[in-house]
Design an enzyme around this catalytic site. Sequence first.
Site, PDB file in Angstrom:
ATOM      1  N   LYS A  53      53.377  14.120  44.638  1.00  0.00           N
ATOM      2  CA  LYS A  53      53.874  15.251  45.446  1.00  0.00           C
ATOM      3  C   LYS A  53      52.886  16.403  45.316  1.00  0.00           C
ATOM      4  O   LYS A  53      52.392  16.681  44.207  1.00  0.00           O
ATOM      5  CB  LYS A  53      55.256  15.643  44.927  1.00  0.00           C
ATOM      6  CG  LYS A  53      55.967  16.720  45.730  1.00  0.00           C
ATOM      7  CD  LYS A  53      57.338  17.013  45.104  1.00  0.00           C
ATOM      8  CE  LYS A  53      58.134  18.053  45.870  1.00  0.00           C
ATOM      9  NZ  LYS A  53      59.452  18.319  45.256  1.00  0.00           N
ATOM     10  N   SER A 128      63.018  17.911  48.637  1.00  0.00           N
ATOM     11  CA  SER A 128      61.701  18.289  49.091  1.00  0.00           C
ATOM     12  C   SER A 128      60.608  17.261  48.799  1.00  0.00           C
ATOM     13  O   SER A 128      59.511  17.370  49.363  1.00  0.00           O
ATOM     14  CB  SER A 128      61.304  19.630  48.458  1.00  0.00           C
ATOM     15  OG  SER A 128      61.222  19.512  47.050  1.00  0.00           O
ATOM     16  N   SER A 152      65.746  17.380  44.775  1.00  0.00           N
ATOM     17  CA  SER A 152      64.575  17.030  45.591  1.00  0.00           C
ATOM     18  C   SER A 152      63.974  15.658  45.362  1.00  0.00           C
ATOM     19  O   SER A 152      63.094  15.246  46.115  1.00  0.00           O
ATOM     20  CB  SER A 152      63.486  18.067  45.397  1.00  0.00           C
ATOM     21  OG  SER A 152      63.765  19.163  46.213  1.00  0.00           O
TER      22      SER A 152
HETATM   23  N1  GLN Z   1      67.379  21.647  48.308  1.00  0.00           N
HETATM   24  C1  GLN Z   1      67.207  22.366  47.087  1.00  0.00           C
HETATM   25  C2  GLN Z   1      66.468  23.654  47.325  1.00  0.00           C
HETATM   26  O1  GLN Z   1      66.056  23.858  48.423  1.00  0.00           O
HETATM   27  C3  GLN Z   1      66.504  21.521  46.076  1.00  0.00           C
HETATM   28  C4  GLN Z   1      65.046  21.662  46.059  1.00  0.00           C
HETATM   29  C5  GLN Z   1      64.372  20.970  44.916  1.00  0.00           C
HETATM   30  O2  GLN Z   1      64.979  20.223  44.149  1.00  0.00           O
HETATM   31  N2  GLN Z   1      63.089  21.294  44.746  1.00  0.00           N
HETATM   32  O3  GLN Z   1      66.298  24.449  46.461  1.00  0.00           O
END
Ligand code: GLN
Length: 452
Positions: A53, A128, A152
């Site tokens: 990532k 994400s 994410s």
């Molecule tokens: N959807 C969550 C956020 O936007 C989780 C994001 C993540 O785990 N990086 O913060």
Amino acid sequence: MKKIKDYQSKDVQSYLSQVKDNDKDIGAFLEFNDSAEASDIEGTLSSVPFGVKDNIAVEGMHLTCGSKMLENFVSPYDATAVKKLKEAGAICLGKTNLDEFGMGSSTDNSALGVTNNPWDTSRVCGGSSGGSAAAVAAGMVPFALGTDTGGSIRQPASFCGVYGLKPTYGVVSRFGLVAYASSLEVCGILADSVDTTRTVFETIKGKDVNDQTSIDHIPASPEAKTIAVLSGDLGLSPEVEAAYKKAAEAYKEKGFSIIETTLPMLDYGIAAYYTIAMGEASANLARYNGVRYGHRSKDASNFEDLVQKSRDEGFGDEVKLRILLGTYVLRSGFQDQYYTRAQKIRTAVRNEFDSVFEKADLIMLPAFPTQAFVHGDSSLDQFQQKLADKFTVAANLAGVPSMSVPVSVENGLPVGMQLMGPVFSEERIFRAAEVLAEVLPPAACPGKMEVC
Ligand code: GLN
């Protein structure tokens, strides 16, 4: 199903060109490693390609975080998890797309490209860590690193029909991971099988002198006999509801006892999570000021102007929103009302989990209330997506491990369920996931790359 060995490639460049070809319709990668070559290190991961990532550092490659702010930034070093994988002979094939700085649930918040779900390219891959999930689902790599601050890894794993492990907080070093919300996030794994997840986890875990929050893994008992499921109306789509039932039935068939429970704190968890995450994000993202690194505005007339314009031009809307709200909750005089209160809810979430883990070895719950949605679906706008994080953020607030496991394909799209356990129970989760895979073997994504 392909085993990790099948991916061992001696001709990495020809493999890479097939991956590039395959990625045209998917867009999982932001950058490929054109100098990738086979490794002569012996071992299970020798010459096995993996994705990273793009908020995790790989020496000599870009580290964009899916943001214009860091579009041209190249990392001078490897993250600890990447370094350990390279030392085991694995080959970083490229950097995968993500929501800008990890903020989102679809990967559509990336400023640098769109990633499509390999099961249906009109749909999002989740986020994400969406590029990592899509790369694994499409068979381009057997595993990829991701980060999980509030779901994410688990949400895109569920949307793409792959395994996604968020380990216990601190068990995998965060050194080399670009910080979003430091007290919540972990580096974890998206993979095509439980076995691959386990191998990678064993390779990257452990205390690291470069990360003071890292800890050694002291394995909890691997046995699971009782699994708790949530009762009541959870607001799930019919497909996710059906998959949840199938998974519970599968465990019953294998002799597990299933108990019903409720987790009332899940509803408060979202507010607490977003308060803490935005507060921490506003502090962590203060470093992008156009001076030391990252985007620097070309038409600034003085220092203040430079900081303001660089940040305005470099950050996307969602990131700006979170910085503003985060700054608000941390303002002097407001901390008790928001941040400190959120921390109290965080303790209550943890206590609630502790009491369930007195009765059950694991909790099984959905990763997301729906399957992968269509790009730009107005019923799942940014606000609705945050509410839909209800099932995932609690594990980050409590610091416990959780893995999304593919359990079924409904109407042509995969559904994953989370297996969540007490701290250090990763092996218990792996074994329970293997049991599930015997009864409900994960389906391969149509069109999955079958080359080696
Ligand atoms: N959807 C969550 C956020 O936007 C989780 C994001 C993540 O785990 N990086 O913060």
